[in-house]
Design a protein around this motif. Structure first.
Motif, PDB file in Angstrom:
ATOM      1  N   TRP A   1     -13.676  -5.765  -9.678  1.00  0.00           N
ATOM      2  CA  TRP A   1     -12.650  -5.053 -10.431  1.00  0.00           C
ATOM      3  C   TRP A   1     -11.347  -5.004  -9.648  1.00  0.00           C
ATOM      4  CZ3 TRP A   1     -17.365  -1.903  -9.972  1.00  0.00           C
ATOM      5  CH2 TRP A   1     -18.212  -2.035 -11.085  1.00  0.00           C
ATOM      6  N   ASP A   2     -10.253  -5.099 -10.365  1.00  0.00           N
ATOM      7  CA  ASP A   2      -8.936  -4.981  -9.739  1.00  0.00           C
ATOM      8  C   ASP A   2      -8.000  -4.338 -10.748  1.00  0.00           C
ATOM      9  OD1 ASP A   2      -6.910  -5.159  -7.912  1.00  0.00           O
ATOM     10  OD2 ASP A   2      -6.816  -7.352  -7.883  1.00  0.00           O
TER      11      ASP A   2
ATOM     12  N   LYS B   1     -11.788  -9.935 -11.606  1.00  0.00           N
ATOM     13  CA  LYS B   1     -11.387 -11.115 -10.833  1.00  0.00           C
ATOM     14  C   LYS B   1     -12.491 -11.456  -9.841  1.00  0.00           C
ATOM     15  CE  LYS B   1      -6.346 -10.395 -10.750  1.00  0.00           C
ATOM     16  NZ  LYS B   1      -5.187 -10.159  -9.832  1.00  0.00           N
TER      17      LYS B   1
ATOM     18  N   TRP C   1      -5.010  -4.256 -13.151  1.00  0.00           N
ATOM     19  CA  TRP C   1      -4.215  -5.268 -13.852  1.00  0.00           C
ATOM     20  C   TRP C   1      -2.751  -4.919 -13.661  1.00  0.00           C
ATOM     21  CZ3 TRP C   1      -0.742  -5.253 -18.040  1.00  0.00           C
ATOM     22  CH2 TRP C   1      -0.401  -6.533 -18.511  1.00  0.00           C
ATOM     23  N   LYS C   2      -1.998  -5.857 -13.090  1.00  0.00           N
ATOM     24  CA  LYS C   2      -0.556  -5.699 -12.819  1.00  0.00           C
ATOM     25  C   LYS C   2      -0.276  -4.539 -11.891  1.00  0.00           C
ATOM     26  CE  LYS C   2       0.783  -9.053 -15.572  1.00  0.00           C
ATOM     27  NZ  LYS C   2       1.484 -10.244 -15.164  1.00  0.00           N
TER      28      LYS C   2
ATOM     29  N   LEU D   1      -5.518   0.109 -16.425  1.00  0.00           N
ATOM     30  CA  LEU D   1      -6.009  -1.154 -16.956  1.00  0.00           C
ATOM     31  C   LEU D   1      -6.642  -1.930 -15.807  1.00  0.00           C
ATOM     32  CD1 LEU D   1      -3.064  -2.075 -19.329  1.00  0.00           C
ATOM     33  CD2 LEU D   1      -5.419  -1.537 -20.023  1.00  0.00           C
TER      34      LEU D   1
ATOM     35  N   VAL E   1      -9.950  -7.855 -19.458  1.00  0.00           N
ATOM     36  CA  VAL E   1      -9.178  -6.646 -19.157  1.00  0.00           C
ATOM     37  C   VAL E   1      -9.740  -5.497 -19.982  1.00  0.00           C
ATOM     38  CG1 VAL E   1      -6.888  -5.558 -19.300  1.00  0.00           C
ATOM     39  CG2 VAL E   1      -7.106  -7.946 -18.556  1.00  0.00           C
TER      40      VAL E   1
ATOM     41  N   PRO F   1      -6.870 -14.225 -24.616  1.00  0.00           N
ATOM     42  CA  PRO F   1      -7.299 -13.135 -23.730  1.00  0.00           C
ATOM     43  C   PRO F   1      -8.357 -12.259 -24.386  1.00  0.00           C
ATOM     44  CG  PRO F   1      -4.905 -13.297 -23.795  1.00  0.00           C
ATOM     45  CD  PRO F   1      -5.420 -14.190 -24.882  1.00  0.00           C
TER      46      PRO F   1
ATOM     47  N   GLY G   1     -11.394 -12.529 -15.916  1.00  0.00           N
ATOM     48  CA  GLY G   1     -10.151 -12.319 -16.635  1.00  0.00           C
ATOM     49  C   GLY G   1     -10.197 -11.276 -17.731  1.00  0.00           C
TER      50      GLY G   1
ATOM     51  N   VAL H   1      -8.817  -5.390 -14.499  1.00  0.00           N
ATOM     52  CA  VAL H   1      -9.108  -6.791 -14.784  1.00  0.00           C
ATOM     53  C   VAL H   1     -10.246  -7.240 -13.873  1.00  0.00           C
ATOM     54  CG1 VAL H   1      -7.359  -7.640 -13.148  1.00  0.00           C
ATOM     55  CG2 VAL H   1      -8.144  -9.125 -15.017  1.00  0.00           C
TER      56      VAL H   1
ATOM     57  N   TYR I   1      -1.825  -3.031 -23.011  1.00  0.00           N
ATOM     58  CA  TYR I   1      -2.051  -4.409 -22.568  1.00  0.00           C
ATOM     59  C   TYR I   1      -1.607  -5.401 -23.627  1.00  0.00           C
ATOM     60  CZ  TYR I   1      -4.631  -8.699 -21.519  1.00  0.00           C
ATOM     61  OH  TYR I   1      -4.974 -10.009 -21.293  1.00  0.00           O
TER      62      TYR I   1
END
Length: 389
Positions: free
Chosen positions: A385-386, A381, A388-389, A377, A278, A254, A276, A379, A165
């Motif tokens: 949880w979601d 939101k 990341w990228k 990874l 991570v 971050p 936000g 994140v 990250y």
């Protein structure tokens, strides 16, 4: 104020003292005939690490029920005996000793925090009993210890994933706030080392105690260095406190945290500051986002569904660590029976075992068997949880 590390030797010697602590009522033996096969579990159901230890214990209770419904293992009942360490390494080692010497457990799962697991691992080595640690300190199984196995991704693995990250966001510097024990110190060494190889420099390191309730002083010192990212290596509640203090002091960099925040408690305690953030984690939290062909997807979704039905709250990776330890032992029992030495030998050669933490491939040189391929990874939101990228 920082915590003073406990002497492992003193903790082991304490196991010789009389008395027990934190006993939870044992579940009835699972179905089958004859004397039950006993598995001991020692989790931090109460104390500072209870947000980790309670889902671990609740997972053990769920598996006890499932084993009973299945008729035990090899025609014999299975009894999972649960103890509460209260997040105290001294109590943890007393309880593993009780599980082995009084309850005749053939193996033990537990050690919610790294200090607890270190103490329990030392006892397991002396007693020659298989121990499945649910803590992440790399030094628990590096170098390999014959009777000690580890179900979470090690700190070194999580640090390598976390660094992906930092590299991706083009961070060149980071400050590191860490819980001053085996878990945090291990994370510091790993991320600093990996960062050097990737051109990401550590500019400040700030320790804190697991019992601290405000980290503003540490955060303010880190802010002076103007890092590109703020890294926190701890578990709730201090992991949440750090995130809140970072945002309260106006730092917009971050926030990257460890796999120690992979539960709802972090989000609840951090509040808006969680947005936000991570962190590296196993795939459980984002199981619904995995492609249909992912080898873990079906198991992850079943574990989460079973856990939530049994306990009325969301599953977390920490309960998953207990699940992996207990189900791997159950697999060993099905193949080699309740002989400690044969269980140890079987675990050391487990290959392709799909668990919540990944696909385990053990060897005499690797008693964890997981890698960065088993992590994603994540994140946070909108309080969820979601990927990341």
């Amino acid at each position: 104020m920082t915590a003073r590390p406990l002497s492992r030797r003193l903790i082991i010697l304490a196991a010789a003292a009389a008395g027990t602590a934190g006993l939870l009522a044992p579940a009835p033996p699972a179905g089958g005939q004859g004397a039950p096969i006993k598995i001991g579990t020692v989790f931090a159901v109460t104390g500072p690490a209870s947000s980790l230890g309670k889902p671990e214990k609740d997972t053990a209770t769920m598996l006890q029920s499932q084993l009973q419904s299945a008729g035990g293992i090899g025609g014999r009942p299975v009894q999972i005996i649960s103890y509460d360490s209260e997040t105290d390494p001294t109590k943890a080692v007393l309880l593993i000793k009780k599980a082995v010497t009084e309850d005749n457990a053939v193996a033990v799962v537990g050690g919610t925090t790294s200090p607890e697991s270190q103490a329990m691992a030392d006892y397991a080595m002396a007693a020659e009993v298989p121990f499945m640690s649910v803590a992440a300190s790399t030094t628990l199984s590096v170098p390999t210890r014959a009777w000690v196995f580890q179900t979470p991704q090690r700190n070194a693995t999580a640090a390598a994933k976390a660094l992906e990250y930092l590299v991706a966001i083009h961070a060149k510097t980071f400050a590191f706030l860490y819980r001053n024990d085996d878990f945090g110190q291990d994370g510091l060494v790993a991320l600093r080392t990996y960062g050097l190889h990737q051109g990401v420099a550590l500019v400040d390191a700030e320790p804190f105690a697991a019992t601290d309730t405000d980290l503003s002083v540490q955060v303010a010192r880190a802010r002076v260095k103007n890092p590109d990212a703020m890294v926190v290596w701890s578990t709730p509640p201090t992991a949440s406190i750090a995130a809140k203090n970072i945002r309260q002091l106006g730092i917009r960099a971050p926030i990257l945290e460890s796999h120690g925040i992979a539960n709802r408690a972090f989000i609840q305690l951090a509040g808006p500051a969680a947005e936000g953030v991570v962190f590296p984690a196993g795939k459980l939290l984002v199981a619904g986002r995995l492609p249909a062909g992912d080898p873990q997807k079906a198991l992850l979704e079943k574990y989460a569904s079973d856990f939530e039905a049994a306990n009325r709250y969301a599953a977390s990776t920490f309960g998953g660590h207990a699940y992996d330890g207990i189900t791997m032992l159950a697999d060993a029992l099905r193949h080699v029976g309740p002989d400690k030495a044969r269980i140890r030998e079987y675990l050391e050669h487990v290959r392709g075992f799909i668990g919540t933490g990944g696909t385990f491939n053990m060897s005499p040189q690797d008693h964890n068997g997981l890698g960065t391929r088993d992590m994603v990874l994540v994140v946070i939101k909108n309080g969820a949880w979601d990927l990341w990228k």
